[in-house]
Scaffold this active site. Structure first.
Site, short mmCIF file in Angstrom:
data_model
loop_
_atom_site.label_atom_id
_atom_site.label_comp_id
_atom_site.label_asym_id
_atom_site.label_seq_id
_atom_site.Cartn_x
_atom_site.Cartn_y
_atom_site.Cartn_z
N GLU A 185 0.79 -1.23 0.00
CA GLU A 185 0.00 0.00 0.00
C GLU A 185 0.82 1.29 0.00
O GLU A 185 0.77 2.08 0.95
CB GLU A 185 -0.94 0.02 1.21
CG GLU A 185 -1.89 -1.15 1.25
CD GLU A 185 -2.91 -1.03 2.37
OE1 GLU A 185 -2.68 -0.24 3.30
OE2 GLU A 185 -3.93 -1.73 2.32
N GLU A 217 -5.44 -8.62 1.15
CA GLU A 217 -6.11 -8.24 2.41
C GLU A 217 -7.58 -7.99 2.14
O GLU A 217 -7.94 -7.40 1.12
CB GLU A 217 -5.54 -6.96 3.03
CG GLU A 217 -4.21 -7.10 3.69
CD GLU A 217 -3.70 -5.78 4.29
OE1 GLU A 217 -4.52 -4.94 4.70
OE2 GLU A 217 -2.48 -5.62 4.34
C1 8VR Z 1 -4.51 -1.95 5.53
C2 8VR Z 1 -3.16 -2.21 6.13
C3 8VR Z 1 -3.21 -2.99 7.42
C4 8VR Z 1 -4.39 -2.57 8.28
C5 8VR Z 1 -5.63 -2.78 7.48
C6 8VR Z 1 -6.81 -2.44 8.33
C7 8VR Z 1 -5.51 -0.62 9.24
C8 8VR Z 1 -5.46 -0.70 10.77
C9 8VR Z 1 -5.50 0.83 8.84
O1 8VR Z 1 -4.53 -0.65 5.01
O2 8VR Z 1 -2.34 -2.89 5.24
O3 8VR Z 1 -2.01 -2.88 8.10
O4 8VR Z 1 -4.33 -1.25 8.69
O5 8VR Z 1 -5.61 -1.92 6.36
O6 8VR Z 1 -6.74 -1.16 8.80
O7 8VR Z 1 -6.50 -0.54 11.38
O8 8VR Z 1 -4.39 -0.93 11.31
#
Ligand code: 8VR
Length: 469
Positions: A163, A374
């Protein structure tokens, strides 16, 4: 229909969010070790010093993954654990830790899927300009090469970056991630270009090593849709997709940047400092990508923005994905809609928009192999009589797996699904309250692990290869 035999059903995590052991066995400081300790940056000052202590409990955790029947585990490597100061000496203890993880996975027949960079940059590099400084590009290529050589005999699936849009946007526009800079558009685009260059060089390098595995990148997949049929809003959605999708997907999959954005950058003096050589590297590496990883949580619903850019909200809530903000350039705004469903953190739940987005992706980039790297529901899970009954998560994942099934039926080339996340972990900015896992971690009882209802459900999905979905 069952998921095809070569479709991997897995789950994911990231080093900083699970490991802890922040200063163990020679690990260097990461930018997150430092940033999370600045007062006010994270929810209730939470940080990854201990996280869920995966560093010490990985055997138990991978044992649970095996019990769930997980076919593949996507995890990231902590760069400062492997090369503590970014581009100097290798830390043998860091290599040993990841060898242990990989071997433990293989012992249970779990395919390791590695992310090289999931945001924890060695602090030494951050202090020297981080992703703005091309030293970081060279350092990344060296770090990636170190990892291929150390683990490539057993690891055949590599993701360079997770990301880029998130760490560049939150790092240089919203100030919510390290290095905590707000509103520096020029730096934002420079950081993205440096990341694409690092990615391209790391792909080239991997192919030159002839380890015969596959390599790609993981991007946020958040297609923008106009809220309605008005021409203004449709243009706003087009603009959002040029900046949010094409800017990220084109250099990787087409080998060049989108003209539409380049023109704007020139006009505004935001063009990155890039060399002919770098642009060539990006062009030549593009066809060598084996796949692209998609992190899908929600689409964007957008309208034309009519407010001043100064009104942009860089609060933690708005920085972490809740709609209702203007774009950095003031052209569009994301909105919540009456007829849509949202999670407790305000993220839209839209499996149909996922399928629609996949069709658009295919029309733009052809048949490139895809992994959903994801997807999952952030929730505060209900506990009834000591059991974690995360029914909403089951429903969420089921609906998205169904969308994927339909995509496969339409001929979209998806080869795997990784639920986010395998275990409850530290959210970057939202602490431990926002849960995503199949495995619960009891923070009141010595971080004890407990299987959630979704654990048993996903096990069954894997056993039956999704036949009932
Ligand atoms: C993704 C990231 C992951 C997570 C998930 C879910 C957050 C979080 C922002 O953007 O790769 O690390 O990060 O989303 O949401 O809540 O930590």
């Amino acid at each position: 229909m069952r998921f095809p035999k070569d479709f991997l059903l897995g789950a994911a995590s990231a080093s900083y969010q699970v490991e802890g052991g922040w200063n163990k066995d020679g690990k260097g400081l990461s930018n997150w070790d430092v940033f999370s300790k600045i007062p006010g940056k994270t929810f209730e000052g939470t940080n990854g010093d201990v996280a869920v202590d995966h560093y010490h409990r990985y055997k138990e955790d991978i044992g649970l993954m095996a019990e769930m029947g997980l076919e593949s585990y996507r995890f990231s490597l902590s760069w400062p654990r492997i090369i503590p100061d970014g581009d100097g000496e290798i830390n043998p203890k860091g290599i040993e830790f990841y060898n242990n993880i990989i071997n433990e996975c293989l012992k249970h027949g779990i395919v390791p899927f590695i992310t090289l960079y999931h945001w924890d940059l060695p602090q030494t590099l951050e202090e020297d300009g981080g992703w703005i400084n091309k030293r970081t590009v060279d350092a990344f290529v060296k770090y990636a090469n170190t990892c291929y050589r150390a683990f490539g005999d057993r690891v055949k699936h590599w993701i360079t970056f997770n990301e880029a849009v998130v760490f560049c946007d939150l790092g240089y526009l919203k100030g919510a991630h390290p290095p905590g800079i707000e509103g520096d558009v020029k730096k934002y685009f420079q950081a993205t270009h440096n990341v694409f260059t690092a990615h391209a060089r790391a792909v080239e390098d991997y192919k030159n090593l002839r380890q015969f595995g596959e390599i790609g990148i993981t991007h946020v997949f958040s297609p923008a849709f106009s809220r309605d049929d008005s021409e203004d809003n449709k243009l706003a959605a087009y603009h959002a997709n040029q900046y949010g999708m094409s800017w990220y997907y084109d250099p990787v999959l087409k080998g060049s940047y989108p003209e539409y954005v380049i023109k704007d950058l020139d006009k505004n003096g935001w063009t990155p400092d890039w060399t002919e050589e770098e642009l060539k590297i990006i062009e030549l590496a593009a066809p060598k990508n084996d796949f692209i990883g998609l992190n899908y949580y929600q689409p964007m619903r957008v309208v034309k923005n009519n407010e001043a850019v100064e009104k942009r909200d860089n609060s933690r809530e708005k920085s972490t994905g809740e709609p209702g903000n203007s774009s950095f350039d003031g052209v569009f705004r994301t909105v919540k809609m009456e007829d849509k469903k949202y999670t407790k953190w305000g993220w839209e739940i839209a499996p149909d928009a996922f399928l629609e987005g996949l069709r658009i992706l295919k029309s733009h980039y052809g048949d490139i192999k895809l992994y959903v790297t994801e997807n999952g529901l952030g929730d505060a899970d209900p506990i009834i009589e000591g059991e974690i009954v995360d029914v909403p998560r089951i429903k969420y994942i089921e609906e998205h797996l169904r969308a994927i099934k339909n995509a496969i039926k339409e001929g979209i080339n998806i080869k795997g699904y990784y639920a986010w996340s395998v275990i409850d972990l530290l959210s970057w900015l939202n602490g431990f309250k926002k849960q995503y896992g199949f495995i619960y971690v009891d923070h009141k009882d010595n971080l004890k692990r407990k299987k959630k209802l979704s654990f048993y459900w996903y096990k069954k999905v894997i056993e039956t290869r999704g036949e009932e979905i």
